[in-house]
Design a protein around this motif. Sequence first.
Motif, short mmCIF file in Angstrom:
data_model
loop_
_atom_site.label_atom_id
_atom_site.label_comp_id
_atom_site.label_asym_id
_atom_site.label_seq_id
_atom_site.Cartn_x
_atom_site.Cartn_y
_atom_site.Cartn_z
N PHE A 1 0.83 -1.21 0.00
CA PHE A 1 0.00 0.00 0.00
C PHE A 1 0.86 1.26 0.00
CE2 PHE A 1 -4.56 -0.85 1.71
CZ PHE A 1 -4.75 -1.78 0.71
N PRO B 1 4.18 -5.65 -7.52
CA PRO B 1 3.23 -6.54 -8.19
C PRO B 1 1.96 -5.84 -8.69
CG PRO B 1 3.22 -6.88 -5.82
CD PRO B 1 4.35 -5.96 -6.11
N ASP B 2 1.65 -4.68 -8.17
CA ASP B 2 0.33 -4.12 -8.48
C ASP B 2 0.38 -2.61 -8.35
OD1 ASP B 2 -2.36 -3.95 -8.92
OD2 ASP B 2 -2.91 -4.33 -6.84
N ILE C 1 -3.86 4.62 -5.61
CA ILE C 1 -4.56 4.05 -4.46
C ILE C 1 -5.52 5.05 -3.83
CG2 ILE C 1 -2.63 4.58 -2.91
CD1 ILE C 1 -3.32 1.97 -1.43
N LEU C 2 -5.10 6.31 -3.72
CA LEU C 2 -5.98 7.29 -3.06
C LEU C 2 -6.72 8.16 -4.06
CD1 LEU C 2 -3.68 8.46 -0.11
CD2 LEU C 2 -5.53 6.82 -0.04
N MET C 3 -6.05 8.55 -5.14
CA MET C 3 -6.68 9.42 -6.12
C MET C 3 -7.50 8.58 -7.10
SD MET C 3 -5.59 12.22 -5.02
CE MET C 3 -6.10 13.44 -6.22
N ASP D 1 -1.92 -9.05 -6.59
CA ASP D 1 -3.27 -8.93 -7.13
C ASP D 1 -3.16 -8.16 -8.43
OD1 ASP D 1 -5.05 -10.07 -5.42
OD2 ASP D 1 -4.97 -8.41 -4.02
N ARG E 1 -10.29 -7.65 -2.40
CA ARG E 1 -9.41 -6.49 -2.62
C ARG E 1 -10.03 -5.26 -1.99
NH1 ARG E 1 -8.95 -8.51 -7.66
NH2 ARG E 1 -10.49 -7.07 -8.42
N PRO E 2 -9.37 -4.67 -1.01
CA PRO E 2 -9.89 -3.41 -0.49
C PRO E 2 -9.59 -2.27 -1.46
CG PRO E 2 -7.95 -4.09 0.75
CD PRO E 2 -8.17 -5.13 -0.30
N ILE F 1 -9.57 1.82 -1.58
CA ILE F 1 -9.70 2.96 -0.67
C ILE F 1 -9.52 4.26 -1.43
CG2 ILE F 1 -8.90 1.63 1.30
CD1 ILE F 1 -6.20 2.97 1.00
N GLY F 2 -9.64 5.36 -0.73
CA GLY F 2 -9.43 6.66 -1.36
C GLY F 2 -10.69 7.48 -1.45
N GLN G 1 -4.43 -3.74 5.25
CA GLN G 1 -3.91 -4.72 4.30
C GLN G 1 -4.10 -6.14 4.79
OE1 GLN G 1 -0.22 -3.58 2.09
NE2 GLN G 1 0.04 -2.34 3.90
#
Lengths: 172, 412
Positions: free
Chosen positions: A110, A127-128, A132-134, B14, B56-57, B59-60, B382
Amino acid sequence: MTARNPTTERIKEQFPEAVIAVRQIAGEQTVVVEREQIVEILEFLRDEEDLDYNMLVDLTGVDFLGRTPRFEVVYHLLSMRHKRRVRLKVLAEETESVPSVVRVFPTTNFHEREVYDMFGIDFEHHPDLRRILMPDEWEGHPLRKDHPLGYEPVAFSHNSNEIYRDKSFAED
Amino acid sequence: MSQLTPADTLFEPDIEVIEEPLEGRMVLNVGPQHPSTHGVLRMVVELEGERIVDLRPVIGYLHTGIEKEAEFKTYAKSITFTDRMSYVSPLNNELAYMLAVERLMDVEVPKRAQYIRVLLCELDRLASHLIWLGTHGLELGAMSVMLYCFRERETILDIMEMVSGQRMMASYFRFGGLAWELPDEFETAVTNFLTEFPDRLAEYEALLTRNPIWVERTKDIGHLDPDEALALGVTGPMLRASGVDWDLRRDMPYSAYDEFDFDVAVNDGCDVYARYLVRLEEMRQSVRIAWQGLEKLEGTAGQPIKSPNRKVTPPPREELDTSMEAVIHHFKLWTEGFKPPVGEAYAAVEAPRGELGFYIVSDGSGKPYRWHMRSPSFANLQSIAPMAEGGLFADLIAIGASLDPIMGEVDR
């Protein structure tokens, strides 16, 4: 804070070429290291008995606009057994990517996504790596120093018509 | 260098986005507007029958750009932001911010102010855990617990209002001390509350701890190994309920916690029930700390509550009439604020949800160059995927409640 913290010396011993700078401010140790070796260094800090940094508490970025290299990625580590903290930093230019440490500390999944989202720093082998926030369609990276803060005009009776005319509302 | 360690094997990437679920599977979208998500958490859940295959969480949804905004304000103006990031435990957030800036500025805080900080933070922890217990109960169908918990929380909020003028967003701590002295009725109010509270806590326990439905729904649900918890950066009651004996208040004491006597609640059940027991025990310990805090307040009555360092704390009102220097200090503090030396500091506290830290970078101006909060909920969140995957969908609600995430501090 009386016990001596051997972390810096141990990193210097093990990775003599990787250490760029060492700082001690307000009782906190900071070690600036080479970007390419951050994964090995974190693995070393986690696995060595006398260091035993078992948790990566925080990972974040700082944008020093106008300085080269422009970005800093900051890692805060915590050793529960020795009750110590250390701060590691790597430097990166806008076009350079930083090796992802998700493999060493899964918690950074995260955090690295957040740094990518906010600063546009690319993490290699993450991996990903997504925002995340925007929102996904957002343009730019908000915590960069050249990203404007933005504002909402305040509507008063003398200017409300003007403001609401240009404002995009959801279609009725 | 590259052999796999337990931590390495934990994380499964993921990457693929499921366009078409496999046959027999269903993708269910929980939230962002779902009463059990404590705010606006969205979870994309892939189900096979009632079992969760993948979670899958997302967020935002509550992102407000606080970290960006703080870069445009003086240090003191950002105190109010810290409250709003975790609106159920605002004082713990403030304390972490105070500690980071005080470390940067090298400011000593008077003993009395430290005791008051500890006492209020523990009341704050009680209020926060009460919200957790109430909503946890509500989500698993025990509605009366919620009503009782909110009644007790109201008493704490009344105390907060008495102290700071605000029920929730107290903004009572200042760099180098406190905003003002405690009101006279504070001691009686807290004494009354602390006398009453342990009995009330016993009542909740009577409702839940041995309630077969409660045990059925929480025991062996949401398993989280200690190794997994550490690798995922989980802190606070969640980590202690996985059997890791770690509490910043005891192990890396800040403010005046080293002068207080308390036990750290640990349980190695690793499940939702263990988290419930740990938090209940923490509430009892908070009461103990608060009693000691009251005693220490009596011992330090009349002592200063602000650092005498005029570069950080404003001069008292009466000095302004007679001293030009005081006027200058006052003016400087209220216009450009103080200017910490170039540098950086990280300070962390044991907030109700775990390690809450502030990382402040100063470029020597009156505004922070970088203002970052390490929020416990962000990291803890997480762990929801490994806990819920493989379990039943209904258990996801119990797991989410035991996480106790505050979306304000997840999204910031």
